[in-house]
Scaffold this motif. Structure first.
Motif, PDB file in Angstrom:
ATOM      1  N   ARG A 188       0.841  -1.207   0.000  1.00  0.00           N
ATOM      2  CA  ARG A 188       0.000   0.000   0.000  1.00  0.00           C
ATOM      3  C   ARG A 188       0.874   1.254   0.000  1.00  0.00           C
ATOM      4  O   ARG A 188       0.526   2.267  -0.634  1.00  0.00           O
ATOM      5  CB  ARG A 188      -0.943  -0.021   1.201  1.00  0.00           C
ATOM      6  CG  ARG A 188      -1.984  -1.133   1.121  1.00  0.00           C
ATOM      7  CD  ARG A 188      -3.017  -1.020   2.228  1.00  0.00           C
ATOM      8  NE  ARG A 188      -3.935  -2.148   2.195  1.00  0.00           N
ATOM      9  CZ  ARG A 188      -4.957  -2.280   1.349  1.00  0.00           C
ATOM     10  NH1 ARG A 188      -5.176  -1.332   0.440  1.00  0.00           N
ATOM     11  NH2 ARG A 188      -5.745  -3.336   1.401  1.00  0.00           N
ATOM     12  N   ASP A 239       1.772   2.007  -3.527  1.00  0.00           N
ATOM     13  CA  ASP A 239       0.746   2.689  -4.320  1.00  0.00           C
ATOM     14  C   ASP A 239       0.698   4.166  -3.965  1.00  0.00           C
ATOM     15  O   ASP A 239       0.510   5.015  -4.847  1.00  0.00           O
ATOM     16  CB  ASP A 239      -0.618   2.045  -4.104  1.00  0.00           C
ATOM     17  CG  ASP A 239      -1.619   2.507  -5.150  1.00  0.00           C
ATOM     18  OD1 ASP A 239      -1.319   2.334  -6.356  1.00  0.00           O
ATOM     19  OD2 ASP A 239      -2.667   3.065  -4.776  1.00  0.00           O
ATOM     20  N   ARG A 275       3.550   5.684  -5.780  1.00  0.00           N
ATOM     21  CA  ARG A 275       3.206   5.814  -7.198  1.00  0.00           C
ATOM     22  C   ARG A 275       2.461   7.132  -7.444  1.00  0.00           C
ATOM     23  O   ARG A 275       2.798   7.898  -8.366  1.00  0.00           O
ATOM     24  CB  ARG A 275       2.330   4.635  -7.635  1.00  0.00           C
ATOM     25  CG  ARG A 275       1.729   4.789  -9.040  1.00  0.00           C
ATOM     26  CD  ARG A 275       0.498   3.913  -9.230  1.00  0.00           C
ATOM     27  NE  ARG A 275      -0.568   4.161  -8.276  1.00  0.00           N
ATOM     28  CZ  ARG A 275      -1.393   5.203  -8.326  1.00  0.00           C
ATOM     29  NH1 ARG A 275      -1.288   6.115  -9.281  1.00  0.00           N
ATOM     30  NH2 ARG A 275      -2.338   5.348  -7.403  1.00  0.00           N
ATOM     31  N   LEU A 294       1.943   1.711 -11.753  1.00  0.00           N
ATOM     32  CA  LEU A 294       3.228   1.410 -11.122  1.00  0.00           C
ATOM     33  C   LEU A 294       4.107   0.600 -12.059  1.00  0.00           C
ATOM     34  O   LEU A 294       3.722  -0.476 -12.532  1.00  0.00           O
ATOM     35  CB  LEU A 294       3.010   0.603  -9.838  1.00  0.00           C
ATOM     36  CG  LEU A 294       4.298   0.213  -9.112  1.00  0.00           C
ATOM     37  CD1 LEU A 294       4.895   1.420  -8.386  1.00  0.00           C
ATOM     38  CD2 LEU A 294       4.066  -0.923  -8.121  1.00  0.00           C
ATOM     39  N   TYR A 322       1.171  -6.244  -4.422  1.00  0.00           N
ATOM     40  CA  TYR A 322       0.681  -4.992  -5.011  1.00  0.00           C
ATOM     41  C   TYR A 322      -0.306  -5.291  -6.144  1.00  0.00           C
ATOM     42  O   TYR A 322      -1.387  -4.691  -6.232  1.00  0.00           O
ATOM     43  CB  TYR A 322       1.841  -4.155  -5.546  1.00  0.00           C
ATOM     44  CG  TYR A 322       1.365  -2.868  -6.185  1.00  0.00           C
ATOM     45  CD1 TYR A 322       1.222  -1.718  -5.428  1.00  0.00           C
ATOM     46  CD2 TYR A 322       1.013  -2.826  -7.535  1.00  0.00           C
ATOM     47  CE1 TYR A 322       0.734  -0.540  -6.001  1.00  0.00           C
ATOM     48  CE2 TYR A 322       0.526  -1.664  -8.109  1.00  0.00           C
ATOM     49  CZ  TYR A 322       0.397  -0.525  -7.340  1.00  0.00           C
ATOM     50  OH  TYR A 322      -0.103   0.631  -7.909  1.00  0.00           O
ATOM     51  N   PHE A 338      -4.047  -3.950  -6.252  1.00  0.00           N
ATOM     52  CA  PHE A 338      -4.329  -2.869  -7.203  1.00  0.00           C
ATOM     53  C   PHE A 338      -4.129  -3.340  -8.649  1.00  0.00           C
ATOM     54  O   PHE A 338      -3.296  -2.792  -9.374  1.00  0.00           O
ATOM     55  CB  PHE A 338      -3.409  -1.673  -6.929  1.00  0.00           C
ATOM     56  CG  PHE A 338      -3.392  -1.212  -5.503  1.00  0.00           C
ATOM     57  CD1 PHE A 338      -4.446  -0.479  -4.978  1.00  0.00           C
ATOM     58  CD2 PHE A 338      -2.309  -1.501  -4.670  1.00  0.00           C
ATOM     59  CE1 PHE A 338      -4.431  -0.038  -3.653  1.00  0.00           C
ATOM     60  CE2 PHE A 338      -2.278  -1.064  -3.355  1.00  0.00           C
ATOM     61  CZ  PHE A 338      -3.345  -0.335  -2.840  1.00  0.00           C
ATOM     62  N   ARG A 366      -3.887  -0.850 -11.459  1.00  0.00           N
ATOM     63  CA  ARG A 366      -2.803   0.134 -11.412  1.00  0.00           C
ATOM     64  C   ARG A 366      -1.452  -0.498 -11.734  1.00  0.00           C
ATOM     65  O   ARG A 366      -0.405   0.125 -11.570  1.00  0.00           O
ATOM     66  CB  ARG A 366      -2.760   0.818 -10.047  1.00  0.00           C
ATOM     67  CG  ARG A 366      -4.067   1.523  -9.723  1.00  0.00           C
ATOM     68  CD  ARG A 366      -4.079   2.107  -8.335  1.00  0.00           C
ATOM     69  NE  ARG A 366      -5.470   2.255  -7.874  1.00  0.00           N
ATOM     70  CZ  ARG A 366      -5.835   2.569  -6.648  1.00  0.00           C
ATOM     71  NH1 ARG A 366      -4.899   2.786  -5.723  1.00  0.00           N
ATOM     72  NH2 ARG A 366      -7.097   2.672  -6.319  1.00  0.00           N
TER      73      ARG A 366
END
Length: 513
Positions: free
Chosen positions: A208, A211, A214, A222, A237, A241, A244
């Motif tokens: 987290r 992110d 990022r 990312l 990750y 996400f 992302r």
């Protein structure tokens, strides 16, 4: 087990060995984390429209103030929430260092060298990246929460840590009980000196943080290069996400489907296989101190390590090589075949001179111990804290004993050092985190997974398993020895990694280099 080791670049022999430290992957103190169960927790934070979890917007929108910090690098400190489930719990600091893109910038590339406990700042300083990456990306190293220059996990004073890392415990009920008590004392010291952060250093929290970084770096998705334990950080990750995920390369992969006990057992076999390759190579030369055939050579190494429990190997200084230190000294050289010659030198000293100076040097490289008894990092503290935050191994005494016997039978040379993983989080002050992510990372863009065929710390089949588990996994194979591939293998691997990260050219699934 041992830590899969954080990936560092090789240079001259002394530096080359410093490559090895961390992650995640083999010995006395178990060194890799348990994978948590399947499913997504309903209590996971809900992302807001801007990508930030509700209540955490200020961390996502923070402005990073970069300053020159020598050598062409820029440094900054980011703020992160202590707990990603309680915005009111306070903040911690994350230290970052970047090598700015030297050409037309594509974006930022976050990196992690493994461990857990490896310093991304040290990795970015190494400059061990191809020119294509240096031209196209701001290469950003960060020390994850609990590590190094970020808000750190702190436990024992150096003198007590030195004893903790070198003391042997017999494989008897009494010895195992004494070992468990040492872990209790370690955990209590960590809790007293680290506070609430100790309960928030799990891999999900670090993912987290990534992110948040990022967003703070100004990237919509990312881009990430992770080695060893850094692959766990990467797939976590992606599971949290998936929308992302930009261009992710996971080198020296961990298998998200394994328990800690399975990790220990398979690592033990990985190191057995790597040692076998070393002995074959050594005996093919003219001056190998290992006599007879390969099996005889392996038995000589086993006897040396085990005998050190009752008869520590003397050195020219005031420290002897215990069984634990002898194990570290042998194991550390398996991470890169370029260091096998140093192991041969160490064995020559032990067998011909009865001296353990080089073996002790190798153990100190693994533990990042300086000659004056201080330590270069808090990698051991962070390693144990993150592993215990991520999960637990089997701790029933009889089951541990049976598992230890199975491991030793499968890996007779060093396997004894991989048993009893359940002791390593005895009465840990905080419970493990609950899993909140989908290990398949459904919907993510292609994720490149690299495996080395005779990797001791993260066996090749783990890369195969991770690539199969990820919905968008793409497997790239390096046929060779040692831990991880990019930066230490061949041009085929370099091209595959750099073409993907820079140009988005996905390598052919199953590419073998």
């Amino acid at each position: 087990m041992i830590r899969p080791a954080r990936r560092k670049p090789a240079a001259a022999v002394a530096c080359l060995l410093v490559t090895v430290l961390l992650l995640a992957a083999c010995a006395a103190p178990p060194k890799v984390q348990t994978t948590l169960g399947a499913g997504v927790s309903p209590e996971a934070p809900v992302a807001g429209a801007d990508g930030a979890p509700a209540g955490f917007e200020s961390w996502y929108s923070q402005a990073l103030e970069w300053v020159d910090c020598g050598g062409g690098f820029q440094c900054t400190t980011a703020s992160a929430p202590l707990s990603w489930h309680d915005a009111a719990a306070g903040s911690i600091e994350l230290a970052l260092k970047k090598a700015p893109a030297s050409g037309q910038k594509v974006g930022s590339l976050l990196i992690n060298p493994g461990g857990p406990g490896g310093s991304g700042i040290s990795l970015v300083e190494s400059g061990s990246f191809g020119q294509a990456l240096r031209n196209s990306f701001d290469i950003v190293g960060f020390d994850p929460r609990g590590v190094g220059q970020s808000s750190p996990v702190t436990c024992f004073a150096d003198e007590d840590k030195d004893e903790f890392l070198s003391k042997d415990y017999p494989y008897t009920d009494e010895g195992l009980a004494e070992r468990a008590q040492s872990i209790r004392e370690w955990g209590a010291a960590c809790a007293q000196n680290t506070g609430a952060l100790l309960g928030n250093v799990d891999t999900q929290s670090a993912a987290r943080d990534m992110d948040m970084l990022r967003a703070a770096l100004g990237d919509d998705k990312l881009n990430y290069l992770g080695y060893s334990y850094g692959t766990q950080l990467g797939y976590t990750y992606a599971g949290l996400f998936p929308d992302r995920v930009g261009r992710l390369v996971l080198d020296g992969a961990l298998d998200p489907n394994l328990t800690s006990d399975q990790v220990a057992a398979e690592q033990a076999v990985g190191f057995e296989n790597a040692l076998r390759a070393y002995v074959q190579d050594c005996q093919a030369g003219a001056d190998c101190p290992l006599g007879g055939d390969v099996e005889t050579g392996l038995k000589q190494i086993r006897a040396m390590v085990e005998d050190a429990a009752d008869n520590p190997i003397p050195t020219s200084g005031d420290r002897d090589v215990t069984q634990k230190l002898a194990f570290y000294g042998v194991a550390v050289t398996m991470y890169d075949e370029a260091s096998w010659g140093v192991l041969t030198q160490a064995l020559e000293e032990v067998f011909y001179e009865g001296a353990g100076d080089t073996l002790l040097y190798l153990a100190d490289v693994y533990n990042e111990r300086n000659s004056d008894g201080t330590f270069r990092s808090n990698s051991e503290e962070a390693f144990r804290a993150v592993n215990c935050a991520d999960g637990r191994a089997e701790d029933d005494p009889e089951k541990m004993k049976a598992l230890a016997a199975e491991i030793e039978a499968a890996a007779p040379t060093l396997g004894k050092s991989f048993g009893y993983s359940g002791i390593e989080c005895t009465d840990w002050p905080f419970p493990p985190a609950e899993q909140e992510f989908d290990i398949t990372a459904a919907g993510a863009d292609p994720i490149v997974v690299i495996g080395t065929t005779n990797d001791p710390a993260t066996p090749y089949k783990w890369a195969q398993a991770l690539a199969s588990t990820l919905e968008s996994g793409v497997l790239v194979t390096y046929q060779g020895e040692g831990h991880t591939a990019y930066g230490r293998s061949n041009n085929c691997i370099s091209r595959a990694v750099e073409d993907y990260l820079v140009h988005g050219t996905v390598p052919q699934d199953g590419l073998t280099c």
